[in-house]
Design a protein around this motif. Structure first.
Motif, PDB file in Angstrom:
ATOM      1  N   LYS A   1      51.660  42.648  13.407  1.00  0.00           N
ATOM      2  CA  LYS A   1      51.299  42.970  14.787  1.00  0.00           C
ATOM      3  C   LYS A   1      49.862  43.469  14.891  1.00  0.00           C
ATOM      4  O   LYS A   1      49.259  43.945  13.933  1.00  0.00           O
ATOM      5  N   ILE A   2      49.321  43.342  16.093  1.00  0.00           N
ATOM      6  CA  ILE A   2      48.039  43.932  16.448  1.00  0.00           C
ATOM      7  C   ILE A   2      48.261  44.765  17.707  1.00  0.00           C
ATOM      8  O   ILE A   2      48.824  44.271  18.688  1.00  0.00           O
ATOM      9  N   GLU A   3      47.821  46.013  17.686  1.00  0.00           N
ATOM     10  CA  GLU A   3      47.932  46.880  18.860  1.00  0.00           C
ATOM     11  C   GLU A   3      46.572  46.920  19.544  1.00  0.00           C
ATOM     12  O   GLU A   3      45.577  47.330  18.959  1.00  0.00           O
ATOM     13  N   MET A   4      46.521  46.477  20.805  1.00  0.00           N
ATOM     14  CA  MET A   4      45.273  46.354  21.541  1.00  0.00           C
ATOM     15  C   MET A   4      45.027  47.569  22.437  1.00  0.00           C
ATOM     16  O   MET A   4      45.969  48.217  22.898  1.00  0.00           O
ATOM     17  N   ILE A   5      43.738  47.835  22.714  1.00  0.00           N
ATOM     18  CA  ILE A   5      43.384  48.997  23.524  1.00  0.00           C
ATOM     19  C   ILE A   5      43.436  48.697  25.015  1.00  0.00           C
ATOM     20  O   ILE A   5      43.426  49.618  25.835  1.00  0.00           O
ATOM     21  N   SER A   6      43.469  47.403  25.379  1.00  0.00           N
ATOM     22  CA  SER A   6      43.525  47.058  26.800  1.00  0.00           C
ATOM     23  C   SER A   6      44.210  45.716  26.968  1.00  0.00           C
ATOM     24  O   SER A   6      44.280  44.907  26.036  1.00  0.00           O
ATOM     25  N   ILE A   7      44.680  45.472  28.182  1.00  0.00           N
ATOM     26  CA  ILE A   7      45.358  44.208  28.450  1.00  0.00           C
ATOM     27  C   ILE A   7      44.368  43.042  28.393  1.00  0.00           C
ATOM     28  O   ILE A   7      44.722  41.923  27.993  1.00  0.00           O
TER      29      ILE A   7
ATOM     30  N   LYS B   1      54.961  38.775  34.094  1.00  0.00           N
ATOM     31  CA  LYS B   1      54.554  37.429  34.486  1.00  0.00           C
ATOM     32  C   LYS B   1      53.337  37.435  35.396  1.00  0.00           C
ATOM     33  O   LYS B   1      52.506  36.524  35.346  1.00  0.00           O
ATOM     34  N   PHE B   2      53.172  38.475  36.229  1.00  0.00           N
ATOM     35  CA  PHE B   2      52.041  38.477  37.162  1.00  0.00           C
ATOM     36  C   PHE B   2      50.695  38.551  36.434  1.00  0.00           C
ATOM     37  O   PHE B   2      49.662  38.192  36.995  1.00  0.00           O
ATOM     38  N   LEU B   3      50.692  38.997  35.166  1.00  0.00           N
ATOM     39  CA  LEU B   3      49.449  39.064  34.402  1.00  0.00           C
ATOM     40  C   LEU B   3      48.999  37.699  33.879  1.00  0.00           C
ATOM     41  O   LEU B   3      47.807  37.512  33.574  1.00  0.00           O
ATOM     42  N   VAL B   4      49.940  36.789  33.757  1.00  0.00           N
ATOM     43  CA  VAL B   4      49.610  35.483  33.147  1.00  0.00           C
ATOM     44  C   VAL B   4      49.989  34.302  34.030  1.00  0.00           C
ATOM     45  O   VAL B   4      49.922  33.167  33.586  1.00  0.00           O
TER      46      VAL B   4
ATOM     47  N   GLN C   1      48.075  47.051  36.390  1.00  0.00           N
ATOM     48  CA  GLN C   1      48.451  47.158  37.794  1.00  0.00           C
ATOM     49  C   GLN C   1      47.213  47.275  38.675  1.00  0.00           C
ATOM     50  O   GLN C   1      47.129  46.660  39.745  1.00  0.00           O
ATOM     51  N   LEU C   2      46.237  48.078  38.228  1.00  0.00           N
ATOM     52  CA  LEU C   2      45.016  48.245  39.012  1.00  0.00           C
ATOM     53  C   LEU C   2      44.234  46.936  39.098  1.00  0.00           C
ATOM     54  O   LEU C   2      43.856  46.489  40.189  1.00  0.00           O
ATOM     55  N   LEU C   3      43.993  46.278  37.959  1.00  0.00           N
ATOM     56  CA  LEU C   3      43.136  45.097  37.922  1.00  0.00           C
ATOM     57  C   LEU C   3      43.760  43.884  38.610  1.00  0.00           C
ATOM     58  O   LEU C   3      43.069  43.125  39.289  1.00  0.00           O
ATOM     59  N   TYR C   4      45.063  43.707  38.431  1.00  0.00           N
ATOM     60  CA  TYR C   4      45.687  42.470  38.886  1.00  0.00           C
ATOM     61  C   TYR C   4      46.428  42.591  40.216  1.00  0.00           C
ATOM     62  O   TYR C   4      46.799  41.577  40.804  1.00  0.00           O
ATOM     63  N   ARG C   5      46.620  43.810  40.695  1.00  0.00           N
ATOM     64  CA  ARG C   5      47.442  43.937  41.894  1.00  0.00           C
ATOM     65  C   ARG C   5      46.805  44.774  43.001  1.00  0.00           C
ATOM     66  O   ARG C   5      46.803  44.366  44.158  1.00  0.00           O
ATOM     67  N   TYR C   6      46.241  45.945  42.664  1.00  0.00           N
ATOM     68  CA  TYR C   6      45.839  46.890  43.706  1.00  0.00           C
ATOM     69  C   TYR C   6      44.324  47.086  43.841  1.00  0.00           C
ATOM     70  O   TYR C   6      43.870  47.790  44.752  1.00  0.00           O
ATOM     71  N   GLN C   7      43.547  46.488  42.955  1.00  0.00           N
ATOM     72  CA  GLN C   7      42.128  46.803  42.874  1.00  0.00           C
ATOM     73  C   GLN C   7      41.391  46.627  44.203  1.00  0.00           C
ATOM     74  O   GLN C   7      40.686  47.534  44.668  1.00  0.00           O
ATOM     75  N   GLN C   8      41.529  45.474  44.832  1.00  0.00           N
ATOM     76  CA  GLN C   8      40.738  45.198  46.029  1.00  0.00           C
ATOM     77  C   GLN C   8      41.023  46.191  47.149  1.00  0.00           C
ATOM     78  O   GLN C   8      40.098  46.773  47.728  1.00  0.00           O
ATOM     79  N   ARG C   9      42.298  46.438  47.451  1.00  0.00           N
ATOM     80  CA  ARG C   9      42.646  47.329  48.559  1.00  0.00           C
ATOM     81  C   ARG C   9      42.272  48.783  48.258  1.00  0.00           C
ATOM     82  O   ARG C   9      41.787  49.505  49.136  1.00  0.00           O
ATOM     83  N   ILE C  10      42.487  49.203  47.012  1.00  0.00           N
ATOM     84  CA  ILE C  10      42.175  50.589  46.658  1.00  0.00           C
ATOM     85  C   ILE C  10      40.663  50.806  46.654  1.00  0.00           C
ATOM     86  O   ILE C  10      40.164  51.823  47.160  1.00  0.00           O
ATOM     87  N   PHE C  11      39.925  49.854  46.127  1.00  0.00           N
ATOM     88  CA  PHE C  11      38.462  49.990  46.106  1.00  0.00           C
ATOM     89  C   PHE C  11      37.883  49.955  47.517  1.00  0.00           C
ATOM     90  O   PHE C  11      36.902  50.640  47.816  1.00  0.00           O
TER      91      PHE C  11
ATOM     92  N   LEU D   1      49.710  30.149  32.867  1.00  0.00           N
ATOM     93  CA  LEU D   1      50.863  29.425  32.327  1.00  0.00           C
ATOM     94  C   LEU D   1      50.689  27.916  32.464  1.00  0.00           C
ATOM     95  O   LEU D   1      50.287  27.413  33.522  1.00  0.00           O
ATOM     96  N   ASN D   2      50.978  27.233  31.367  1.00  0.00           N
ATOM     97  CA  ASN D   2      50.855  25.775  31.256  1.00  0.00           C
ATOM     98  C   ASN D   2      49.399  25.305  31.319  1.00  0.00           C
ATOM     99  O   ASN D   2      49.134  24.113  31.515  1.00  0.00           O
ATOM    100  N   LYS D   3      48.453  26.247  31.148  1.00  0.00           N
ATOM    101  CA  LYS D   3      47.028  25.901  31.055  1.00  0.00           C
ATOM    102  C   LYS D   3      46.480  26.460  29.746  1.00  0.00           C
ATOM    103  O   LYS D   3      46.282  25.735  28.781  1.00  0.00           O
ATOM    104  N   ASN D   4      46.244  27.778  29.744  1.00  0.00           N
ATOM    105  CA  ASN D   4      45.776  28.453  28.531  1.00  0.00           C
ATOM    106  C   ASN D   4      46.921  29.052  27.720  1.00  0.00           C
ATOM    107  O   ASN D   4      46.785  29.265  26.514  1.00  0.00           O
ATOM    108  N   LEU D   5      48.012  29.341  28.403  1.00  0.00           N
ATOM    109  CA  LEU D   5      49.153  29.994  27.751  1.00  0.00           C
ATOM    110  C   LEU D   5      50.446  29.262  28.098  1.00  0.00           C
ATOM    111  O   LEU D   5      50.554  28.615  29.145  1.00  0.00           O
ATOM    112  N   TYR D   6      51.440  29.444  27.209  1.00  0.00           N
ATOM    113  CA  TYR D   6      52.725  28.785  27.400  1.00  0.00           C
ATOM    114  C   TYR D   6      53.851  29.771  27.115  1.00  0.00           C
ATOM    115  O   TYR D   6      53.742  30.609  26.212  1.00  0.00           O
ATOM    116  N   GLU D   7      54.907  29.642  27.891  1.00  0.00           N
ATOM    117  CA  GLU D   7      56.060  30.518  27.667  1.00  0.00           C
ATOM    118  C   GLU D   7      56.785  30.088  26.395  1.00  0.00           C
ATOM    119  O   GLU D   7      57.041  28.900  26.185  1.00  0.00           O
TER     120      GLU D   7
END
Length: 289
Positions: free
Chosen positions: A213-219, A237-240, A99-109, A244-250
């Motif tokens: 499965k692999i459990e990751m420490i960050s998105i 969906k907002f993370l990818v 949420q911080l990196l992809y949505r609120y970072q600029q305004r909060i910073f 979509l249709n470039k590096n990743l596919y649904e």
């Protein structure tokens, strides 16, 4: 009136359980019992009915909650005022990294840059009861949390976003039968993440027990692996969206994932003008998105 007794009372009132309260307060259950007994003796009334399978507030206990919250908030305000002349104001924000990196970072910073006299602490916000308790007690000022089980009478709750979830891979995959998911490596975020819980529940309901499965420490670590290696992941969906249709596919699957509901949470008693500024920022960014 001892502030520790007040904190214990509010925690027990929230959990309806002495042992859970003791776990949250990091103390022995006997200590919780002693605090409640002393508070009841001081007030000369019973705050809880002790039942075989738990406890519930008495009518007197329900009425006392608002006074206990005032006492707790007054103590916090006093401590903040006492140290304000020598220590910068501190605001603690709990939210998910994504949420911080992809949505609120600029305004909060930008806001942080314009408020150099304020120390800002970011904490990871996963779906958890303890986070809501920390908001109630004032340990955290604001939380952005993706969790449908959020009712708490002492907290304000504002719905910010409803995000669709998508199952994605770095290759075009069409799964004809749900159990075919057994054939793929599944990437997951850390435990406590709401969309991980949604995926785990889906696998459990469909009796898909043998997963690789692999459990990751960050998105970001998860996405980097997903770009390069055959695997699948359930993500908002907002993370990818840009991938979509470039590096990743649904991944085509005969199933509709529920939307991810994200809320802004803060104490009803928190009227700090700087907190209110941040609340307006979160609401405005969510409206834009």
């Amino acid at each position: 009136m001892d502030s520790k007794h007040i904190t214990t009372f509010l925690t027990v009132a929230q959990t309806n359980n002495f042992s859970k309260a003791a776990e949250i307060l990091n103390c022995a259950q006997s200590t919780v019992s002693v605090h409640i007994d002393k508070l009841e003796d001081e007030l000369n009334l019973s705050l809880f009915y002790r039942k075989k399978h738990g406890i519930i507030l008495t009518e007197e206990g329900k009425r006392f909650i608002k006074y206990a919250e005032r006492i707790a908030n007054i103590e916090k305000e006093y401590k903040n005022e006492l140290h304000s002349s020598s220590v910068n104001k501190e605001i603690i924000i709990a939210l998910q990294e994504s949420q911080l990196l992809y949505r609120y970072q600029q305004r909060i910073f930008d806001w942080i840059q314009n408020n150099p006299d304020i120390n800002v602490i970011f904490k990871t916000a996963h779906s958890s009861f303890s986070l809501k308790d920390q908001l109630t007690s004032g340990e955290i000022d604001i939380a952005v949390l993706s969790d449908n089980n959020l009712y708490n009478p002492s907290l304000n709750r504002i719905l910010l976003t409803k995000d669709p979830l998508v199952l994605v891979s770095n290759k075009r995959i069409s799964i004809s039968h749900i159990k075919d998911l057994n054939e793929y490596r599944i990437l997951m975020t850390e435990k406590g993440c709401s969309y991980r819980e949604e995926l785990e529940n889906f696998l459990r309901v469909n009796e898909i027990n043998r997963i690789n499965k692999i459990e990751m420490i960050s998105i970001e670590a998860l996405k980097n692996y997903l770009y390069e290696h055959p695997s699948i992941a359930l993500l908002p969906k907002f993370l990818v969206e840009n991938d979509l249709n470039k590096n990743l596919y649904e991944v085509q699957l005969d199933y509709s994932w529920p939307d991810l509901h994200t809320h802004l949470l803060f104490s009803r008693n928190n009227e700090d003008p700087k907190i209110q500024e941040l609340i307006r920022i979160f609401k405005s960014v969510a409206t834009i998105n």
